[in-house]
Write an enzyme that holds these catalytic residues in place. Structure first.
Site: not given
Length: 447
Positions: A352, A154
């Site tokens: 995720e 991320e």
């Protein structure tokens, strides 16, 4: 639900959120050790010095993962811990393999060594080269047993929350002047891929966060604001990897590199990947700023005044206890959008997906009932099936998270885990969602 043969069901965690043992074995501080030590940065003044003590309890934790039937475990290698010693990860990998679980390490999950931050952090191009050194050390130690790798996690959140804003470590608050942070993380990814390929490390990917961005209405100013936010938060971090360039001239001009050097960087960044990781939680809606309107509290972080976009609540019938909109169809939507935008999109793993609900402690029978998490995961896995049916090659799904853990600036209130962790005793208790996931995996393996 039916998934393709060989579909990779897994769980995910990250080092700072679970390991604890913050200075064991000579480990130096990370930016999160420094950030959490500042008053007012984390809810209730909490920190990850102990976290859930995974460092000492990893064998028990591997049992919880393995007995669910999950065959992939995504974890991260703490960069400051690795600088001191990789012994812990040696033991962890051996424990996972002995239990029949595939280790999938992430090389960088936001825990930059503080001494590198003191030298400029991700604003300093040299940090990308130091990440490549980290990749080389880890693959030399673990590459004989680990065959699946994730370089970065991320990058958009690290750039936005940690450098553009002040909500995550290191809390720089630079606004759009943080764009070089994006480029240097992307360069670190490219350099790490190069190192891993040199060592014939196996399958290599990255974990990027993606989400649909909707305009609040049909006003052209809102449409333009949504497009800019979508570009900044999504395509800035995927176009260089999957198309070989930044999505527009504003971004290209803002990353701090130009000419032949930028071209060389982009060639490195765009190196072939074996899979592409997608982290997904909720969509976002934005509008052009309205004078005098209060936009605070809409997102987990507040966008500062003066930006050309402002968040508005996403329409949703239900929200998590973290306040995030539950829109499973948005996962299908973003997976299809990635397929349509990138003709050479590698196989996708949802690296995720999960939800925070404020689960109560185990009841008299030892159960932790979490029906809302079960419903959330069921709906999002069905959204993955819809994407597969639409022609997206999705090969895996990792639940965030295996365990309740330290949720960054939100501290320990937010519980994402399939396994409940008591904050006082650190006793682990499998939630109903753990048993649901186990049964789902078992139903697929009997096809």
């Amino acid at each position: 639900m039916r998934f393709p043969p060989g579909f990779r069901f897994g769980m995910a965690t990250s080092a700072y959120q679970i390991e604890g043992a913050w200075d064991a074995g000579g480990k130096g501080p990370s930016i999160w050790d420094t950030f959490t030590a500042r008053p007012g940065t984390v809810r209730h003044g909490e920190h990850g010095r102990v976290a859930i003590d995974h460092y000492h309890r990893y064998a028990e934790d591997v049992t919880h993962i393995a007995e669910s039937g999950a065959r992939d475990y995504r974890f991260s290698v703490s960069w400051p811990r690795a600088l001191a010693s990789l012994d812990f990860y040696d033991r962890l990998v051996d424990e996972l393999l002995a239990a029949g679980v595939r280790p999938v390490p992430t090389l960088y999950h936001w825990d930059l060594p503080q001494d590198l931050e003191d030298r400029g952090g991700w604003l300093n191009r040299d940090t990308a080269h130091r990440l490549a050194d980290h990749a080389g050390a880890v693959v030399l130690r673990l590459g004989d047993r680990v065959r699946d790798w994730i370089t970065m996690n991320e990058m958009n959140v690290q750039t936005l929350y940690g450098y553009a804003l002040t909500d995550h470590a290191p809390g720089r608050g630079l606004g759009l002047a943080a764009l070089p942070v994006a480029h240097h993380q992307l360069l670190a990814h490219g350099l790490a891929v190069q190192v891993l390929r040199t060592h014939d490390a196996g399958a290599i990917g990255i974990a990027n966060q993606h989400f649909p961005v909707y305009p609040a209405g049909g006003d052209p100013a809102d449409v333009s604001a949504a497009e800019m936010f979508r570009t900044l938060t999504n395509w800035t971090f995927s176009d260089p990897i999957l198309l070989g360039d930044y999505p527009d001239e504003m971004i290209r001009a803002g990353v701090g590199v130009a000419g032949a050097q930028l071209d060389r960087d982009l060639e490195l960044i765009g190196a072939r990947l074996d899979f592409y990781g997608v982290n997904f939680y909720e969509p976002t809606a934005v509008e052009a700023p309205r004078a005098g309107k209060d936009y605070s509290g809409v997102l987990e972080v507040d966008i500062p005044d003066g930006m050309p976009f402002c968040p508005v609540p996403v329409k949703s019938d239900e929200r998590t206890d973290f306040g995030w909109a539950i829109v499973p169809s948005a996962l299908t939507e973003i997976l299809v959008a990635l397929r349509d935008r990138y003709p050479a999109l590698p196989p996708v793993i949802v690296t995720e997906n999960g939800a925070s609900f404020h689960d109560t402690p185990p009841g008299p029978a030892g159960r932790v009932e979490d029906p809302r998490r079960i419903a959330y995961l069921d709906a999002h896995l069905r959204a993955v099936v819809e994407a597969i049916d639409a022609g997206v090659r999705v090969e895996g799904f990792y639940v965030w998270s295996a365990f309740d853990n330290f949720e960054w600036a939100a501290g320990y209130d937010e519980r994402f885990g399939l396994v409940h962790v008591d904050r006082e005793t650190l006793v682990r208790t499998r939630k109903d969602s753990w048993y649901w996931y186990r049964d789902l995996i078992a139903s697929q393996s009997t096809r």
